[in-house]
Design an enzyme around this catalytic site. Structure first.
Site, PDB file in Angstrom:
ATOM      1  N   LEU A  14      16.117   7.928  28.542  1.00  9.76           N
ATOM      2  CA  LEU A  14      15.419   8.881  29.111  1.00  9.76           C
ATOM      3  C   LEU A  14      15.791   9.376  30.389  1.00  9.76           C
ATOM      4  O   LEU A  14      15.194   8.938  31.394  1.00  9.76           O
ATOM      5  CB  LEU A  14      13.872   8.081  29.233  1.00  9.76           C
ATOM      6  CG  LEU A  14      12.806   8.851  28.994  1.00  9.76           C
ATOM      7  CD1 LEU A  14      12.730   9.830  27.692  1.00  9.76           C
ATOM      8  CD2 LEU A  14      11.364   7.977  28.817  1.00  9.76           C
ATOM      9  N   HIS A  15      16.627  10.199  30.493  1.00  9.58           N
ATOM     10  CA  HIS A  15      17.366  10.707  31.793  1.00  9.58           C
ATOM     11  C   HIS A  15      17.450  12.130  31.374  1.00  9.58           C
ATOM     12  O   HIS A  15      17.375  12.534  30.271  1.00  9.58           O
ATOM     13  CB  HIS A  15      18.720  10.092  31.966  1.00  9.58           C
ATOM     14  CG  HIS A  15      18.870   8.811  31.650  1.00  9.58           C
ATOM     15  ND1 HIS A  15      17.852   7.704  32.184  1.00  9.58           N
ATOM     16  CD2 HIS A  15      19.782   8.089  30.931  1.00  9.58           C
ATOM     17  CE1 HIS A  15      18.373   6.657  31.769  1.00  9.58           C
ATOM     18  NE2 HIS A  15      19.435   6.598  30.692  1.00  9.58           N
ATOM     19  N   ALA A  16      17.828  12.867  32.412  1.00  8.96           N
ATOM     20  CA  ALA A  16      18.186  14.166  32.172  1.00  8.96           C
ATOM     21  C   ALA A  16      17.107  14.907  31.504  1.00  8.96           C
ATOM     22  O   ALA A  16      15.989  14.912  31.810  1.00  8.96           O
ATOM     23  CB  ALA A  16      19.471  14.554  31.716  1.00  8.96           C
TER      24      ALA A  16
END
Lengths: 88, 560
Positions: A14-16
């Site tokens: 759950l990044h970018a």
């Protein structure tokens, strides 16, 4: 208040971009939403910085809590977003 | 007004100046004279303006950039961040300081997490600067986007700024700091951006000034008259016509072949280089395979990359430089000791000899790739200073089955004993960037000594002449693979000093090809002699220019 636990489907966690899509949806839902990593404290799901700072990786279990508004529909949508792989 | 700097390439550009705002200083931590509620209003107003602006830029940009910009917009208005800002305002801080501190706290958290989160830290920094700039009512730092083509004037560009340059909008680039071998200059050359670097007085330029950026003459002209603008536009059109001219092999006016080769940093650029007329590769840098790695790549990983490169040049010469680690590109597994003077430390062949297994693996991968393809592979070692090092490298190459083994001439030592070095090596390739750095004792990354970083320096030319003469006597090829070969007039001088091939960024090939075609070998030697006899770099360039102008125009050639 409704809640569900789900595994994160995005291959980079759950990044970018996936974090952006998730927090955008949470912020626009009209409900109060939190997300928590297994064993962690819940944070405001409308806060991209708080969500990124959780360091949630692919396959991690997260618990989403939706309070107020069209709870069930919002929860379904957010869970769907979390379990989809947006990094394909 | 005219400002002098160092021109990169031969281009000319005309357009309005837009200055890049400089990084903001850290806001002073002083008590606010407003009450916290009023400061909060200010902070909320600014983050909202910045977020809207980022959203709008995102919509304009589309694609992957849109995701990044939208994520930045959300960071600006982030509720957790705003809670932190409000908490800091309650302590009596100014909005500027509270925003700065809150972003910095998150940035530190993200960069401590590393990886993907670490990369977001830079995005966050940018948002922080934008919000603080809005609060202070000053322009936001970073590459501006005025919505029309412009000439960018900056102190210097960070690598991240240059990556964001929209080449359809940037007509030209003027930097106040930086020399001809700075990263900005190298990038400008690579991307064919008309640029003048190190124009110290260009800080007098203001937004909206019309300027001519004349890289060929190292000149920025402020508020030129209509005639000057018309002349510049004519030159822009002529140069476009030259770039569109049919591609022929590099040669002097008398037919002497001077193969024009490409400098490449990865196999990806091969096709583009061939398209621009590269007759082979004069410098293939292999560092990209090793950087970002905490161990050396395996033989088979390397072999795959080399095969890909060599396959793009069947029947052509490809010169591969073995790993050049150290100095400005240290590698954890090769250079572990702290050095006070890394440019003079364990780098290039010195480091490889220290860790021979890495060199052996690389040469083995190269030999295998060579056997599997039809290119003519030459390999060379960086940072050679002695005959002993030359022999060490060429012996190892032969042991591992490589046919052609040479050296880079980057140290004055190797140039001064070129006759003995070339007695052992099959060829030499002069790296003019490092040769200039070591001859002038001027760090190539240091703006304060950029004036000394000029390959036109007669001392540097003299060393090139040494190597050229030794190559001529021994019948061994001498190439040039530093940025000097990309300067069309200097290229003629280098050929006059005995260089037999020139290797450069593919974007410079058209200008150099056109320039060589204007002079005979005799002209080139005469122009080189004029430059050699000068007192300094500027005088050498001037003398070469004068000598070149007096060269008769070869028949059948149109002078552009």
């Amino acid at each position: 208040m409704v809640e569900r636990t789900v595994r994160v489907g995005s291959s980079h966690g759950l990044h970018a971009r996936p974090a952006k899509l998730f927090t955008q949806a949470a912020a626009g839902s009209g409900s109060s939403v939190t997300i928590a990593k297994a064993g962690g404290a819940p944070v405001n799901a409308a806060s991209i910085l708080a969500v990124i700072a959780q360091g949630i990786d692919h396959g991690d279990e997260v618990t989403v809590v939706v309070d107020g508004g069209d709870e069930q529909r919002v929860l379904d949508e957010l869970v769907e977003l979390l379990s989809t792989d947006h990094d394909e | 007004m005219e400002f002098r700097g160092t021109g990169i390439g031969q281009g000319v550009a005309v357009g309005p100046v837009v200055r890049m705002a400089e990084r903001l200083p850290e806001p002073v931590d002083r008590p606010s004279h407003l009450d916290p509620a009023r400061e909060e209003e200010r902070a909320r107003a600014s983050v909202s303006v910045v977020a809207d602006d980022l959203q709008r830029k995102g919509a304009q940009a589309g694609g992957a950039a849109q995701d990044v910009l939208e994520a930045q917009a959300m960071m600006a208005e982030d509720p957790t961040l705003m809670d932190d800002v409000v908490k800091r305002l309650a302590d009596g801080k100014t909005a500027e300081r509270a925003v700065y501190e809150a972003f910095a706290a998150f940035r530190d958290l993200l960069s401590s997490m590393g990886g993907y989160m670490g990369e977001r830290a830079a995005d966050l920094d940018d948002v922080s600067q934008r919000v603080v700039a809005h609060l202070l009512k000053v322009p936001a730092p970073g590459v501006p986007n005025p919505g029309h083509p412009f000439v960018l004037v900056a102190r210097d560009l960070a690598p991240a700024d240059t990556a964001l340059l929209d080449l359809t909008q940037v007509l030209g680039l003027v930097t106040i700091d930086g020399g001809p071998t700075s990263h900005t200059a190298i990038l400008a050359r690579e991307k064919s951006i008309v640029a003048i670097v190190g124009a110290a007085d260009a800080s007098a330029l203001a937004d909206g000034d019309t300027v001519i950026v004349d890289a060929e003459n190292d000149l920025v002209v402020q508020s030129p008259d209509a005639d000057a603008v018309a002349a510049a536009k004519e030159r822009i059109a002529e140069r476009a016509a030259r770039a569109a001219a049919p591609i022929t092999p590099g040669a002097l006016a008398d037919g002497t072949a001077v193969p024009l080769l490409a400098n490449l940093g990865s196999a990806d650029g091969a096709a583009g280089a061939v398209e621009l007329g590269a007759e082979g590769v004069g410098l293939f840098r292999t560092e990209f395979l090793f950087l970002d790695a905490d161990r050396a790549p395996s033989v088979s990983e390397q072999q795959e990359q080399y095969t890909r490169l060599l396959s793009a040049f069947p029947g052509r010469k490809v010169v591969v430089r073995v790993l050049d680690a150290g100095a400005d590109k240290p590698l954890a597994f090769l250079n572990d000791a702290e050095e006070e003077n890394p440019a003079l430390g364990l780098r290039g062949i010195r480091a490889l000899r220290h860790a021979e297994v890495i060199l052996r693996e690389q040469l083995t991968a190269l030999a295998t790739a060579d056997a599997a393809t039809d290119a003519d592979l030459w390999v060379m070692a960086p940072m050679i200073a002695t005959v002993d090092e030359t022999r060490y490298f060429t012996d190892l190459c032969r042991e591992l089955g490589l046919k052609t083994a040479g050296v880079m001439v980057e140290t004055p030592s190797a140039a001064l004993i070129a006759d003995r070095v070339l007695g052992v090596a099959d060829f030499a390739s002069i790296g003019t960037n490092d040769l200039t750095q070591y001859t002038m004792a001027a760090d190539r990354l240091l703006g304060t000594v950029a004036n000394l970083q000029d390959p036109w320096a007669p001392a540097v030319l003299r060393l090139v002449a040494e190597v050229g003469a030794a190559g001529g006597r021994l019948g061994k090829p001498v190439g040039i693979c530093g940025e000097a070969a990309a300067d069309p007039l200097l290229a003629v001088v280098l050929v006059g000093l005995g260089a037999s091939t020139l290797s450069m960024s593919p974007s410079a090939l058209a200008d150099v090809r056109a320039s060589l075609a204007r002079y005979t070998r005799e002209d080139a030697e005469r122009i080189a002699r004029a430059a050699l006899a000068a007192e300094g770099a500027a005088e050498a360039k001037q003398a070469a220019k004068q000598a070149a102008e007096s060269a008769p125009t070869p028949t059948g050639t149109t002078v552009p």
